[in-house]
Design an enzyme around this catalytic site. Structure first.
Site, PDB file in Angstrom:
ATOM      1  N   HIS A 279       2.478 -41.307 -45.310  1.00 43.41           N
ATOM      2  CA  HIS A 279       3.049 -41.239 -43.962  1.00 43.41           C
ATOM      3  C   HIS A 279       2.079 -40.592 -42.977  1.00 43.41           C
ATOM      4  CE1 HIS A 279       6.113 -39.679 -40.944  1.00 43.41           C
ATOM      5  NE2 HIS A 279       6.421 -40.960 -41.018  1.00 43.41           N
TER       6      HIS A 279
ATOM      7  N   ARG B  52       3.219 -48.144 -39.759  1.00 47.52           N
ATOM      8  CA  ARG B  52       3.856 -49.210 -38.990  1.00 47.52           C
ATOM      9  C   ARG B  52       2.870 -49.646 -37.912  1.00 47.52           C
ATOM     10  NH1 ARG B  52       9.319 -48.699 -40.434  1.00 47.52           N
ATOM     11  NH2 ARG B  52      10.033 -46.557 -40.747  1.00 47.52           N
TER      12      ARG B  52
END
Length: 738
Positions: free
Chosen positions: A480, A420
């Site tokens: 991730h 992100r």
């Protein structure tokens, strides 16, 4: 072992992934759950979904705390609403889908899925009603005392009404689209999370009543400032607002000329918005995800919120047309959707906010008070630098690291994971600058990051257009891990500089997410990170690591081995303890290992922000386990693992939570710390997190969380986040003056 082939998320647009070499990374090795002597039945696990609701209840407790600054309480009310929306869109929606398809299996605690859904809906009803009452009975009156009011139309003067009506006609009316419902107009699609008006009008000639739906536009601020229609960004003491939906309601006659307005009611729908991409069949993951994002808008409804005075006939119509069950209907007082309170929470009233915090440059990066920017590479060559955000500035550390790498002619290559990031990310800009300067730049963009998919697709394309090598990770796994690798030519050799973190490369959230990061040029770490990037972008399924634990292969197994070592140490009478700080603690194998450690006499300490399925304090099973949760002005996001190791502590930090998705279906990375000062600092900090003098919530064996924020005499306990702000400022000044 035999490796199951995996498909690469290929960038070769015209070549089917099924036709390519698929051997890229070994799948997870799932560790069997061992059952030692003692009561290890399924009641040892708390329900994960109910535990999540308990987490959001802790957020609500902060909104209820009158000792907190008022606008921060408003912010916590808004956060609670956003959290609960996501819970329904993903967790409740997923459970309903599994029940409907017959795929639902009992939870880890053996709860029947249908009973579990009923329990969750009942608990969510109680919480959401409490949420509405906190605003109506506590926060709204407190705001009024401070001159901040959400007013009704009938409370306004004639001049104010005229001004607002003129603004409505010019700025709102052209955007609105009333949709009739009659034999020629079927019931319209209601988009997820949209606020709507159910309107009943009457034809004065025939007397016939008709139904229409009107959507409140989400492109206009939810709360309209009354004083000059500008107060939403005002620093003046008095600020009055009217909800946009209320302003629309008093002007319905403009939308239905010639009709009589009989009544109107507000309602809101939540839909299943979880993504299901069949990656194994997708020749182009990017295109498959874009199609799924379009489909997401049309997921089935999972919740209907209505005002508590809704006409029963209107409610019956909504329930029938939306195919909603009765227990999925939430009757609430107006206003619905308290996420809109974010406008009030952002008011410039400093006395009603937390004292402003600005992260300082790490004392290992800032050599003097006048230095504008440290030479990050020179500082990292001197020692590993452990960063703790937001107390250590992200912009003068991680961001500076990548910006300097982009501008440094000695830097040959940059490799970066992006899960992100912000809409105006200087990280992305630095990667583009580096590529345009002729450096080899690899960006691994995780386009499946939930609710950031569209933004990440946009960034991926922007990076590709600038000449960055963009890859999308490995089919079947989300990437991730938080990794940066910079290769720099120094003399006649290449040196690798790395950043391994617990949080995203997101400059905006780094100001209020608590996270750790390690800057290092250690050769072993550099080799490990290089190998991991090679796995992610190429073919290296048999890679081994020295200072990294990497999921899905070795995070769970590595942590289990370290827990077993603590059990052996306890049996030998040596120092034995475990500290784990994560966002979620759900994985059964890890939990069972901690139970075994507790039975062996190992002191187990767990700091968990959100979900916890572990039951502490059960006699004969977990009496040596304590669980704490800390919530506050910063979102506790770091993942830390500390093992006593017979008096020579081992410390790991990284991206992995203790959940199946992290350990089995994601690429995660944990790195061990080597600098003794960093190890001592982290060990001491974990002890302070767990200390009874620290403000926190304590988890009981029954799954109930109890807030401990005052001592026996009623004095406030230590807020560890405020303590850390002061401690980092003190260390920085001490370092500058030494």
């Amino acid at each position: 072992m035999t490796t199951t082939p995996k498909q690469p998320a290929s960038q070769l647009r015209d070549v089917p992934a099924s036709k390519m070499n698929e051997d890229r990374i070994e799948p997870a090795i799932k560790s069997p759950v061992r059952h030692p002597e003692g009561d290890f039945n399924n009641e040892r696990f708390l329900d994960r979904e109910l535990s999540w609701l308990h987490f959001n209840a802790r957020v609500l407790e902060l909104a209820e705390d009158a000792s907190l600054p008022l606008l921060e309480r408003v912010n916590f009310l808004s956060i609670f609403g956003s959290n609960l929306d996501e819970f329904f869109m993903v967790r409740v929606a997923g459970l309903k889908r599994r029940i409907a398809t017959g795929m639902a299996v009992p939870a880890a605690n053996s709860m029947n899925p249908v009973d579990q859904l009923e329990l969750l809906l009942n608990s969510a009803h109680e919480l959401q009603t409490r949420h509405a009452m906190v605003f109506a009975d506590q926060v709204r009156p407190a705001l009024a005392e401070e001159g901040i009011r959400i007013t009704r139309w009938d409370e306004l003067g004639d001049t104010e009404r005229e001004t607002l009506s003129a603004w409505f006609v010019s700025q709102v009316f052209p955007v609105l689209t009333p949709l009739a419902v009659d034999p020629a107009h079927p019931f319209p699609y209601i988009s997820g999370l949209s606020l709507n008006l159910a309107v009943v009008v009457r034809n004065p000639l025939t007397g016939k009543e008709l139904f229409a739906r009107l959507k409140v536009p989400d492109t206009i601020a939810r709360l309209v400032g009354i004083d000059g229609v500008k107060a939403a960004h005002s620093s003046q003491r008095t600020a009055r607002f009217i909800p946009l939906e209320a302003l629309i309601a008093v002007h319905l006659d403009l939308l239905f000329p010639g009709m009589e307005i009989v009544e109107h009611h507000f309602f809101r729908v939540t839909r299943n918005e979880d993504l299901e991409v069949e990656e194994d069949d997708a020749e182009n993951l990017l295109q498959a995800l874009e199609k799924e994002l379009l489909r997401r808008r049309f997921g089935p409804p999972v919740r209907l919120e209505v005002v508590d005075d809704v006409n029963p006939q209107i409610l019956e119509l909504l329930v029938r047309e939306l195919n909603i069950e009765d227990d999925e209907v939430f009757r609430l007082p107006a206003p619905l959707d308290l996420r809109g309170l974010g406008v009030i929470a952002s008011l410039d009233r400093t006395e009603l906010h937390y004292t402003k915090h600005v992260g300082h440059t790490s004392r290992f990066l800032n050599e003097s008070e006048t230095a504008k920017a440290a030479n990050v590479f020179g500082a990292v060559r001197r020692r590993d630098i452990l960063l703790h955000h937001p107390y250590d500035s992200f912009s003068t550390s991680v961001q500076a690291f990548l910006e300097q790498a982009a501008a440094d002619p000695k830097v040959m290559a940059i490799k970066q994971t992006l899960y992100r990031t912000s809409g105006d990310s200087p990280i992305v800009d630095a990667l583009i600058d580096a590529a345009e300067a002729g450096k080899q730049v690899l960006a691994l963009v995780e386009i499946k990051a939930r609710f950031d998919e569209q933004a990440n697709i946009s960034w991926a394309r922007k990076l590709e257009q600038a000449g960055v090598h963009v890859v999308y990770g490995i089919v079947g796994l989300k990437t991730h891990s938080k990794l940066s690798l910079v290769v720099r030519k120094e003399g006649d050799k290449l040196r690798r500089y790395c950043h391994i973190g617990t949080g995203n490369y997101h400059p905006r959230t780094a100001r209020y997410y608590e996270d750790f990061g390690l800057l290092t040029c250690d050769e072993a770490v550099g080799e490990d990170v290089s190998r991991l990037f090679n796995q992610l972008s190429g073919y290296a399924p048999r890679s081994t690591y020295h200072r990294l634990l990497v999921a899905p292969r070795t995070v769970r197994t590595g942590l289990l081995e370290l827990i077993e070592k603590e059990i052996s140490s306890a049996a030998e009478g040596k120092d034995a303890s475990v500290y784990i700080k994560v966002n979620s603690m759900v994985d059964e194998a890890i939990i069972d290992a901690l139970y075994r450690a507790s039975q062996a006499g190992v002191k187990v300490n767990v700091i968990v922000r959100g979900i916890c399925a572990l039951r502490p304090g059960l006699p004969g099973l977990s009496e040596n386990i304590e669980v704490r949760s800390i919530l506050g002005r910063f979102l506790e996001h770091s993942r830390v693992f500390v093992f006593a190791n017979s008096g020579d502590p081992l410390v790991y930090i990284g991206s992995a939570d203790m959940m199946h998705r992290n350990l089995d279906r994601r690429v995660e990375a944990l790195v061990s710390l080597r600098d003794q000062e960093d190890i001592d600092t982290m060990t001491g900090l974990m002890k302070r997190y767990m200390d009874d003098s620290t403000m926190s919530w304590h988890l009981g064996p029954d799954g109930a969380w109890t807030r401990h924020h005052r001592d026996a005499d009623g004095n406030p306990l230590t807020d560890i986040q405020f303590w850390l702000m002061e401690e980092h400022a003190r260390r920085r000044m001490s370092g500058l003056h030494n």
